[in-house]
Design an enzyme around this catalytic site. Structure first.
Site, PDB file in Angstrom:
ATOM      1  CB  CYS A  44      -2.508  -0.611   8.497  1.00 45.50           C
ATOM      2  SG  CYS A  44      -1.062   0.330   8.358  1.00 45.50           S
ATOM      3  CG  ASN A  67      -0.222  -0.246   2.364  1.00 48.99           C
ATOM      4  OD1 ASN A  67       0.763  -0.607   2.495  1.00 48.99           O
ATOM      5  ND2 ASN A  67      -1.141   0.062   3.527  1.00 48.99           N
ATOM      6  CD  GLU A 103       7.830   0.734  10.379  1.00 46.65           C
ATOM      7  OE1 GLU A 103       8.550  -0.118   9.752  1.00 46.65           O
ATOM      8  OE2 GLU A 103       6.698   0.871   9.826  1.00 46.65           O
ATOM      9  CD  GLU A 143       2.038  -0.634  10.275  1.00 43.41           C
ATOM     10  OE1 GLU A 143       0.858  -1.102  10.606  1.00 43.41           O
ATOM     11  OE2 GLU A 143       2.133  -0.245   9.098  1.00 43.41           O
TER      12      GLU A 143
END
Length: 518
Positions: free
Chosen positions: A312, A181, A492, A278
């Site tokens: 997400c 994505n 992150e 993640e």
């Protein structure tokens, strides 16, 4: 290896295609002339004998190229190159590493349009969003370049003149595994902190979007990193497994689905390797009656329809206080119906194509299931065919708003990963908090209210790693991003990520005689 691209009408400026190893041929068609694997400082071909999978352009449905996954031999070569480069890079000062990373950021800035165009070709998102993704990648590299020279330990004074100190040291060869994505942004988000800490990296893009990672590899090389410091291997799950289980790999960072994240964690555990995961989300967005309605509607749209809903952290469970539900629904439906769908390379387009035909089919099937379970489609949720004949094979759908939703519906419980918003009414703060937290996932959450005390009170009780007050899906690189519960481990971005790409060594220094019991 990615080698050839089937003929297709050229709809875009040629600069980006040339940058990715693509040349124009007769009748305005194009052909990929260079492989998209990269290690030891240059592009490499993959194994000669392997099964090949087609890679498609989402906007047109045409075959872009064929994916030839790397096997054990190629993975070993890439890891070996990374290990050799680590020995040199890790000995450089933080300031020396920073200068190279800043140069890479400058090159990205100069190639912004080329990279964004290729991101659109391979992913399907709008050119407007792709440019912002490239900007995020550049800013991430700049940010960690700034942190590279600040890595330091601690001095602890002990009795008798003795002392101890800590050293923050790199891990070694890190593996990054990306999602489809945000292909270019993710490769930067993973590589920048790794390189800043003195590590090297082998990166595997998603086999669905394999094109732009190699562009960053060439940018790093041009900026002056040692050969082998940043490498790209193409492949599927088997290639990823080889990387995760390689004895010379020190860490794995993965972005993707929960089931795949669980498998990666299991593989890494056999070598007791640290992981950053993640993973998915089914995030709640809470809109209270005292909200600024205009901002709440904007926030709900941003929480659901960026990148065709393939995000997400999206706030797909939109809880609206009953007092303002009719007004909110009316406005959000009107805005959603006005979203311009079509060629993602056009400036006016705000929603491009979903990433693949199987994924489009999955999203549409979940909309159908929602209707069968009692939800009302207030708008959208249907296949969309653009008027441009070159785009009629693309993977488009109309953005969807679902009303009359209840907490037990599949559309509310499961991650759809498409442009589908589920609207749910609520009455009280306590009630909506209980419902919002009733999920095994916890990536993100948001709240819209004018009451500052309520905003902070609600955020305190939301079980999510990234929370938004009066906004949504804002991800500045200075701020950590990651989830609670099954949405992941580690972070992150932000300063804290340095801790996930380094290890702490404690050194004790005795200044007197040994006080022995023997």
């Amino acid at each position: 290896m990615l080698r050839r691209l089937a003929s297709l009408p050229l709809r875009r400026p040629a600069a980006a295609l040339l940058a990715a190893g693509v040349r124009c041929i007769s009748s305005g068609s194009v052909e990929i002339t260079l492989p998209l694997n990269f290690w030891a400082g240059k592009r490499r071909t993959g194994p000669e004998k392997c099964s090949k999978d087609n890679v498609y352009e989402p906007a047109t449905g045409r075959v872009l190229c064929q994916l030839e996954p790397c096997g054990a031999v190629e993975v070993n070569q890439a890891v070996k190159a990374a290990k050799l480069a680590f020995g040199y890079w890790s000995k450089m000062s933080g300031m020396e590493r920073a200068r190279v990373m800043i140069e890479a950021a400058h090159i990205i800035e100069s190639k912004r349009e080329e990279i964004a165009e290729m991101e659109v070709v391979n992913n399907g998102k709008s050119i407007t969003e792709a440019r912002l993704d490239v900007d995020s990648a550049r800013l991430c590299i700049e940010y960690y370049a700034g942190l590279a020279s600040t890595l330091a330990g601690q001095h602890v004074q002990l009795p008798g003149g003795s002392f101890a100190y800590t050293r923050r040291e790199p891990l070694g060869v890190c593996v990054g595994i990306g999602a489809w994505n945000y292909p270019f942004q993710i490769v930067a988000w993973k590589s920048a902190p790794a390189l800043a800490c003195g590590n090297s990296m082998v990166f595997k893009p998603s086999p669905v979007t394999p094109v732009t990672a190699v562009m960053l590899a060439e940018i790093y090389a041009k900026a002056g990193v040692p050969e082998g410091l940043f490498n790209v291997v193409q492949g599927d799950q088997e290639t990823g497994s080889l990387l995760c289980q390689h004895p010379d790999v020190a860490k794995v960072s993965f972005t993707g689905s929960v089931p795949t994240g669980q498998k990666i964690m299991e593989m890494a555990s056999k070598g007791v390797k640290p992981v950053t995961l993640e993973l998915g989300g089914k995030s709640p967005l809470l809109i209270f009656k005292d909200s600024d309605l205009e901002n709440a509607v904007r926030g709900a749209l941003m929480a659901n329809f960026l990148s065709q809903g393939q995000v997400c952290s999206n706030g797909t469970r939109v809880f609206v206080q009953k007092d303002i539900l009719p007004e909110f629904v009316k406005e959000v439906v009107k805005r959603t119906q006005a979203i311009e769908i079509g060629d993602p390379l056009l400036e006016s387009t705000r929603m491009g194509a979903l990433v693949s035909q199987p994924h489009l089919d999955k999203v549409l099937s979940l909309v159908d299931r929602a209707k069968k379970e009692g939800a009302t489609v207030l708008c959208g949720g249907e296949p969309y065919v653009p008027s441009d004949p070159k785009l009629r094979g693309g993977y488009y759908m109309t953005p969807c708003i679902l009303g009359n939703c209840t907490d037990d519906m599949t559309c509310v419980k499961e991650e759809i990963f498409g442009p589908v918003m589920s609207v749910l009414p609520f009455e009280t703060e306590d009630e909506v908090l209980q419902r919002a937290n009733d999920t095994s996932l916890g990536l993100a959450a948001g709240v819209f209210t004018r009451d500052v005390r309520r905003a902070h009170r609600v955020v305190e009780h939301l079980k999510a790693g990234s929370c938004f007050i009066n906004n949504y899906n804002v991800t500045p690189v200075e701020v950590p991003f990651g989830g609670f519960k099954m949405s992941g481990i580690g972070r992150e971005n932000g300063q804290v990520t340095i801790e996930f790409y380094s290890q702490l060594k404690t050194v004790f220094v005795e200044m007197g005689d040994v006080d022995s019991l023997f």
